[in-house]
Design an enzyme around this catalytic site. Structure first.
Site, PDB file in Angstrom:
ATOM      1  N   SER A   3     -28.717-110.562 -63.897  1.00  0.00           N
ATOM      2  CA  SER A   3     -27.592-109.759 -64.359  1.00  0.00           C
ATOM      3  C   SER A   3     -27.671-108.373 -63.749  1.00  0.00           C
ATOM      4  O   SER A   3     -28.709-107.947 -63.236  1.00  0.00           O
ATOM      5  CB  SER A   3     -27.604-109.649 -65.887  1.00  0.00           C
ATOM      6  OG  SER A   3     -28.484-108.619 -66.320  1.00  0.00           O
ATOM      7  N   ASP A   4     -26.567-107.640 -63.798  1.00  0.00           N
ATOM      8  CA  ASP A   4     -26.622-106.226 -63.480  1.00  0.00           C
ATOM      9  C   ASP A   4     -26.914-105.468 -64.778  1.00  0.00           C
ATOM     10  O   ASP A   4     -27.067-106.052 -65.843  1.00  0.00           O
ATOM     11  CB  ASP A   4     -25.309-105.775 -62.826  1.00  0.00           C
ATOM     12  CG  ASP A   4     -25.486-104.557 -61.932  1.00  0.00           C
ATOM     13  OD1 ASP A   4     -26.498-103.837 -62.078  1.00  0.00           O
ATOM     14  OD2 ASP A   4     -24.614-104.303 -61.092  1.00  0.00           O
ATOM     15  N   TRP A   5     -26.976-104.171 -64.676  1.00  0.00           N
ATOM     16  CA  TRP A   5     -27.471-103.268 -65.719  1.00  0.00           C
ATOM     17  C   TRP A   5     -26.753-103.473 -67.057  1.00  0.00           C
ATOM     18  O   TRP A   5     -25.585-103.186 -67.189  1.00  0.00           O
ATOM     19  CB  TRP A   5     -27.288-101.834 -65.229  1.00  0.00           C
ATOM     20  CG  TRP A   5     -27.988-100.781 -66.012  1.00  0.00           C
ATOM     21  CD1 TRP A   5     -27.472-100.088 -67.058  1.00  0.00           C
ATOM     22  CD2 TRP A   5     -29.312-100.282 -65.781  1.00  0.00           C
ATOM     23  NE1 TRP A   5     -28.392 -99.177 -67.502  1.00  0.00           N
ATOM     24  CE2 TRP A   5     -29.529 -99.269 -66.746  1.00  0.00           C
ATOM     25  CE3 TRP A   5     -30.316-100.575 -64.883  1.00  0.00           C
ATOM     26  CZ2 TRP A   5     -30.724 -98.549 -66.819  1.00  0.00           C
ATOM     27  CZ3 TRP A   5     -31.508 -99.865 -64.942  1.00  0.00           C
ATOM     28  CH2 TRP A   5     -31.712 -98.876 -65.903  1.00  0.00           C
TER      29      TRP A   5
END
Length: 745
Positions: free
Chosen positions: A305-307
């Protein structure tokens, strides 16, 4: 892209141009993965799917005594929560090489104390070199690398970045960005390889080849991560992390091909789109993550995932009714690792979901197997520690020269009225403008800090534009700041100093930024900068306009009044010297625009516009076209030939063209080959880039350039969203030359 597309369409055009990486996997790796997985507890498995940022294991900055890690927090993360990955840099600042080595040794020491001794894979955004290691080689940003049209430079950048990253002890690079830059307002436009999917795929594959080699378990190689899958770069309103709205054909024709090239080049990890496409957040889009990424593109690595984006399915996107539902939704959609990043909530929630039966343990096993496979393939189980031998290869003279050459080849000379350039070194030159005496404007974001705008934290041994010209000019330079980015400072002083100058170097553009803090509502240039420009034009002295910027700010009126225009964009730490090289003629410019430069803030068209855009007297508007870039010499292309005027399905077409340097200066020329499908069941672009090459020629020298149109060059996405190739005629074009070829039934 249908389920059979990857079998039919192996991205042969791109792979012919760049080569293919080996799979990096020893024959017994699957056995090792299966054996280890069989000995893991559920808690240990879910820990491997958990990624936290450095803050979770770090000391407060006020307590930092030269070793930023809190060892008790580190033990909690790895021994209690079994965390499989950590990312980022302490205090959002670059650290020196020795500090990184101490930290990475401590991280792996903690992993070695765990029951199964599973090493941590440490991730970093080394997007234009070792962005968070002091003194590292900071290359031009991706938009500049694209302007070089030079795959060798992209490969060198990948190789050098891997060496310096591994010398620091970091083991996983969140790069390359394979989003396609079609929305010039977007604040991450400069992180892309421009607006063309073919160019992005070729350069991305070359970077991966340099970074990973044939075996990324080698001490000087490391795994890459393709980002941001998919559609992130096309926000409708231009703001970062806002919705994208486009159809499946655009997805398949424009946004998927670079990721397909990255998968085929062997990148083993993919980071997901923080935004949404057609109402579906990237982290919940099972169709994109499974049907397309794994089923069609054949991706076998792991997704991250991203942040904080799994949490945001609940807190922001409102597609999940609770944090628990958000985790379940993301994991079942195909997210293998969660960049949580500040806590262990993902671990706790997912553990509960598996124990309650809401998420099957088979899905956990699937994700963890993928993560472990990359760790084995990376050589982490054999030796997870920093390699001291690589310190001697950190920031070498050879790396700096490669960086300087990349910067030189990325500079686009857009206008040179009456051959004003190159200047003689004894020219009395006034340098003015907000980008004249700052380092940040050469690099943009992800430079020392996330935003890249802390001038004090940048390597002061590098030159600003002013300093580079002072070094090369022999003391014929005067300076007045004129304006900051948004406020006039001393325009009157600049006007006064212009009186004794032979020419003016007007340095405009943008301060450094990254992601959402860089959002804009208009591409129009700031008012104060335009006021400075108008004052300089009124002096009557010849003005050389230099733009240092991460996206194409509208400069039409200024460009019209300038005698010369240089598009420097974000050329990296060697960029100032490279620009001086170009202005003084030490280097003959050869950069070409990898995007279409807009003429106005609205009405923008990309180079591959549709026929409808030129119907009923309409015409696409731009200041400078894709592929534009001048030289101090002249080139002539002739003798465009094809090896067959008629061909059949599955055959390649070989195209040759002769390039001659007809001027008096040695230089490089990029040959861009386009294809136009003259009739199809859906409207086709007026032209599409399908191959390119770059050649160096002495004055009077000629060279025959051979380019390949592979079978997939003639494909398009049909009415049923499946790939098809129709019999009929195609125009092959380069420069002003064209040939018609026919695909037979």
């Amino acid at each position: 892209m249908s389920g059979t597309l990857i079998k039919m369409k192996a991205m042969s055009t791109i792979l012919l141009a760049t080569g293919v990486m080996a799979g990096c996997s020893a024959p017994n790796q699957d056995t090792r993965v299966a054996d280890l997985l069989s000995r893991m507890t559920l808690e240990e498995k879910i820990g491997q799917m958990t990624q936290v940022t450095f803050d979770v294991i770090g000391k407060p900055e006020a307590d930092n005594d030269g070793f930023p890690i809190d060892l008790a927090k580190l033990d909690t993360a790895i021994l209690k929560y079994h965390v499989g990955s950590i990312l980022n840099t302490p205090y959002n600042k670059a650290q020196d090489l020795e500090t990184w080595n101490k930290m990475m040794t401590a991280v792996q020491d903690a992993a070695q104390k765990s029951r199964l001794k599973i090493p941590v894979i440490y991730g970093i955004d080394a997007i234009h070199g070792t962005t968070y290691t002091k003194g590292g080689t900071l290359f031009p940003q991706a938009i500049n690398l694209a302007a070089t049209f030079n795959t060798e430079l992209a490969e060198k950048e990948g190789a050098i970045t891997a060496v310096e990253m591994k010398a620091s002890g970091m083991t996983w690079n969140f790069y390359p960005v394979l989003d396609v830059g079609r929305q010039p307002l977007w604040s991450r436009f400069w992180e892309t390889y421009g607006e063309d999917p073919y160019l992005a795929g070729v350069l991305g594959a070359a970077y991966i080849r340099g970074h990973q080699g044939d075996d990324y378990s080698q001490p000087d190689k490391a795994p890459t991560c393709l980002k941001h899958y998919i559609g992130y770069s096309m926000p409708f309103n231009g703001k970062d992390r806002t919705p994208a709205h486009f159809g499946e054909r655009l997805l398949r024709d424009v946004f998927l091909p670079p990721f397909q090239a990255g998968v085929l080049a062997g990148s083993p990890t993919v980071m997901l789109n923080s935004g949404e496409v057609d109402g579906m957040p990237g982290h919940a889009n099972k169709h994109y993550l499974n049907t397309i990424l794994r089923g069609e593109l054949g991706f076998t690595g792991f997704t991250v995932s991203d942040w904080e984006d799994i949490k945001r399915l609940y807190t922001r996107d409102k597609v999940a009714a609770s944090p628990e539902e958000a985790v379940k939704m993301a994991v079942m959609a195909g997210v293998d690792m969660s960049m949580v990043p500040y806590d262990f909530s993902f671990y706790t929630i997912l553990l509960g979901l598996v124990r309650s039966g809401e998420v099957p343990e088979s899905r956990i096993d699937e994700a963890v197997s993928r993560i472990l496979k990359v760790k084995f393939d990376s050589g982490l189980f054999d030796n997870p520690y920093p390699n001291p031998d690589l310190k001697a290869r950190f920031a070498t003279a050879e790396s700096r020269e490669a960086n300087r050459q990349a910067a030189r080849e990325s500079i686009v000379l857009a206008k040179n009225e009456n051959n004003l350039l190159p200047l003689k070194k004894d020219t009395r030159l006034l340098i003015t403008g907000p980008t004249a005496n700052l380092l940040q404007v050469l690099n943009g974001g992800w430079t020392g800090t996330w935003q890249g705008d802390n001038e004090a934290l940048l390597d002061q041994s590098n030159h600003t534009i002013l300093e580079a010209f002072q070094e090369q000019s022999g003391g014929k330079i005067t300076y007045a700041e004129g304006t900051t980015f948004q406020q006039a400072v001393n325009i009157g002083e600049a006007v006064k100093k212009a009186a004794s100058a032979d020419a003016i170097l007007l340095c405009l553009g943008e301060k450094a930024y990254c992601e959402t803090p860089g959002n804009l509502s208009s591409l129009d240039l700031d008012k104060a900068q335009k006021e400075l420009a108008e004052a300089m034009f009124k002096t009557g002295k010849p003005v050389i306009l230099l733009m240092l910027q991460g996206r194409p700010r509208v400069i039409t009126e200024l460009a019209d009044q300038s005698r010369a225009v240089i598009l420097g964009m974000l050329p990296g730490m060697e960029g100032a010297g490279a620009i001086a090289d170009v202005v003084y003629g030490t280097y003959n410019p050869d950069g070409k625009l990898p995007f279409t430069y807009p003429k106005s803030v609205n009405g923008h068209s990309t180079y591959d516009y549709k026929p409808l855009e030129v119907y009923d007297g309409q015409s696409p508007q731009w200041l400078y076209p894709f592929g534009h870039g001048l030289s101090y010499t002249t080139f002539e292309t002739s003798a465009l030939t094809v090896d067959k005027k008629e061909f059949r399905q599955g055959e390649t077409v070989t195209v040759s063209v002769t390039v001659k340097n007809t001027g008096t200066v040695a230089g490089k020329e990029s040959v861009l080959l386009y294809l136009q499908d003259e009739a199809a069941l859906v409207s086709r672009p007026n032209r599409q880039l399908k191959a390119f090459a770059k050649v160096f020629l002495q004055p009077g020298e000629s060279q025959t350039v051979t380019l390949i149109l592979a079978p997939d060059a003639f494909q398009y996405t049909g009415p049923d969203y499946k790939p098809r190739t129709d019999p009929g005629t195609f125009r092959v074009m380069t420069g002003s030359l064209a040939e018609t070829i026919t695909l037979l039934n």
